[in-house]
Scaffold this motif. Structure first.
Motif: not given
Length: 134
Positions: A122-134
């Protein structure tokens, strides 16, 4: 010599319960009394593991009414139904014989707190989702 190895291989369990020294375990042991058979649970701390192959054993220590009781179980015995890990322990020794001299709180073993695989994902998915938004 090959015959001995073949006999030993037939006696070994295919599925061995995953536990190590320092874990608090419940050993479900079959007891045969006459014609009846029942399972007795022996709960304690694994303080040693010895040998390998068919002769592999582990020693479990528990306190029974203020008296330390140790029992050795063969891992590949057909009389052991299962070994259930109650609490994983964090230790830095292969043999915990020093526990015999300890009393009370000093005889406790720290619990091994392993990160959950689901939380890490979940932490890895959240980090990748945050990176995609930027």
């Amino acid at each position: 010599m090959n015959e001995i190895k073949a006999i030993e291989a037939s006696q070994m369990k295919s599925e061995i319960d995953d536990f190590k020294v320092g874990d608090t375990v419940k050993v479900h042991f079959k007891i045969i009394e006459g014609k009846t058979e029942r399972i007795q649970i022996y709960e304690g701390l694994v303080i040693a593991m010895k040998n390998s192959g068919v002769g592999k054993t582990f020693m479990v220590r528990k306190n029974s009414y203020g008296v330390g009781v140790e029992r050795v179980f063969p891992i590949h015995s057909p009389r052991i139904a299962k070994v259930e890990v109650v609490r994983p322990g964090k230790v830095r020794r292969a043999k915990l014989y020093y526990i015999r001299d300890k009393i009370g709180k000093s005889a406790k073993i720290k619990e091994l707190i392993a990160p959950h695989k689901v939380d890490a994902r979940k932490a890895a998915d959240a980090a990748s989702a945050a990176a995609e938004k930027k």
